[in-house]
Design a protein around this motif. Structure first.
Motif, PDB file in Angstrom:
ATOM      1  N   SER A 296       0.823  -1.213   0.000  1.00 28.28           N
ATOM      2  CA  SER A 296       0.000   0.000   0.000  1.00 28.28           C
ATOM      3  C   SER A 296       0.853   1.256   0.000  1.00 28.28           C
ATOM      4  O   SER A 296       0.543   2.234  -0.677  1.00 28.28           O
ATOM      5  CB  SER A 296      -0.920   0.023   1.219  1.00 28.28           C
ATOM      6  OG  SER A 296      -1.854  -1.014   1.167  1.00 28.28           O
TER       7      SER A 296
ATOM      8  N   ALA B 242      -5.018   1.591  -5.849  1.00 22.72           N
ATOM      9  CA  ALA B 242      -4.483   1.406  -4.499  1.00 22.72           C
ATOM     10  C   ALA B 242      -5.495   1.825  -3.427  1.00 22.72           C
ATOM     11  O   ALA B 242      -5.174   1.866  -2.247  1.00 22.72           O
ATOM     12  CB  ALA B 242      -3.201   2.210  -4.336  1.00 22.72           C
ATOM     13  N   ASN B 243      -6.705   2.130  -3.854  1.00 20.80           N
ATOM     14  CA  ASN B 243      -7.783   2.561  -2.947  1.00 20.80           C
ATOM     15  C   ASN B 243      -7.442   3.830  -2.186  1.00 20.80           C
ATOM     16  O   ASN B 243      -7.855   4.008  -1.043  1.00 20.80           O
ATOM     17  CB  ASN B 243      -8.177   1.438  -1.982  1.00 20.80           C
ATOM     18  CG  ASN B 243      -8.831   0.290  -2.697  1.00 20.80           C
ATOM     19  OD1 ASN B 243      -9.663   0.490  -3.572  1.00 20.80           O
ATOM     20  ND2 ASN B 243      -8.429  -0.910  -2.352  1.00 20.80           N
ATOM     21  N   LEU B 244      -6.693   4.717  -2.823  1.00 16.02           N
ATOM     22  CA  LEU B 244      -6.407   6.013  -2.227  1.00 16.02           C
ATOM     23  C   LEU B 244      -7.318   7.098  -2.773  1.00 16.02           C
ATOM     24  O   LEU B 244      -7.482   8.144  -2.150  1.00 16.02           O
ATOM     25  CB  LEU B 244      -4.942   6.401  -2.454  1.00 16.02           C
ATOM     26  CG  LEU B 244      -3.924   5.487  -1.779  1.00 16.02           C
ATOM     27  CD1 LEU B 244      -2.515   5.910  -2.132  1.00 16.02           C
ATOM     28  CD2 LEU B 244      -4.125   5.485  -0.274  1.00 16.02           C
TER      29      LEU B 244
END
Length: 127
Positions: A25, A72-74
């Motif tokens: 991550s 990256a789910n940011l």
């Protein structure tokens, strides 16, 4: 504001699997261009053309970095007509970005006082 039961203690032991996941991550934060995009979103949602300008990258390069950050789910995105708007994925990210910057400032200040970067002392291993 998150509910106190939303997360378990950050001080709990870190498993090998969780450490691998966290390391993966954190790679999303490893380029200056992605950090500039994330910082541009601290004040709220923005369209791609504003992120191109804020990042100083080409449209194509910005789109590529946005895809990596979204994967990256940011980031979260929403299409409104012909424009795509991006925002930070969740309420943790502003605090995380601030902590990263504050740590960096701390290291710079300490390094300037000592005429060099701060290198942590190795910790003694417990028997």
């Amino acid at each position: 504001m998150p509910h106190p039961s939303e997360h378990s203690s950050a001080a709990r032991p870190l498993s090998a699997t969780e450490a691998e996941g966290l390391a993966a991550s954190l790679q999303a934060f490893a380029t200056a261009s992605r950090l500039r995009i994330l910082w541009a979103l601290l004040d709220g949602e923005r369209p791609v053309d504003e992120l191109v300008q804020a990042s100083g990258l080409s449209q194509s390069a910005t789109s590529h970095q946005l895809r990596l950050l979204r994967d990256a789910n940011l980031l979260a995105s929403e299409r409104q007509g012909r424009q795509v708007f991006y925002r930070l994925h969740d309420h943790h990210l502003p605090d995380l970005l601030a902590a990263m910057r504050h740590h960096h400032e701390h290291v710079l200040i300490a390094g300037a006082a000592d005429d060099g970067p701060v290198v942590p002392e190795p910790t003694a291993r417990r028997a």
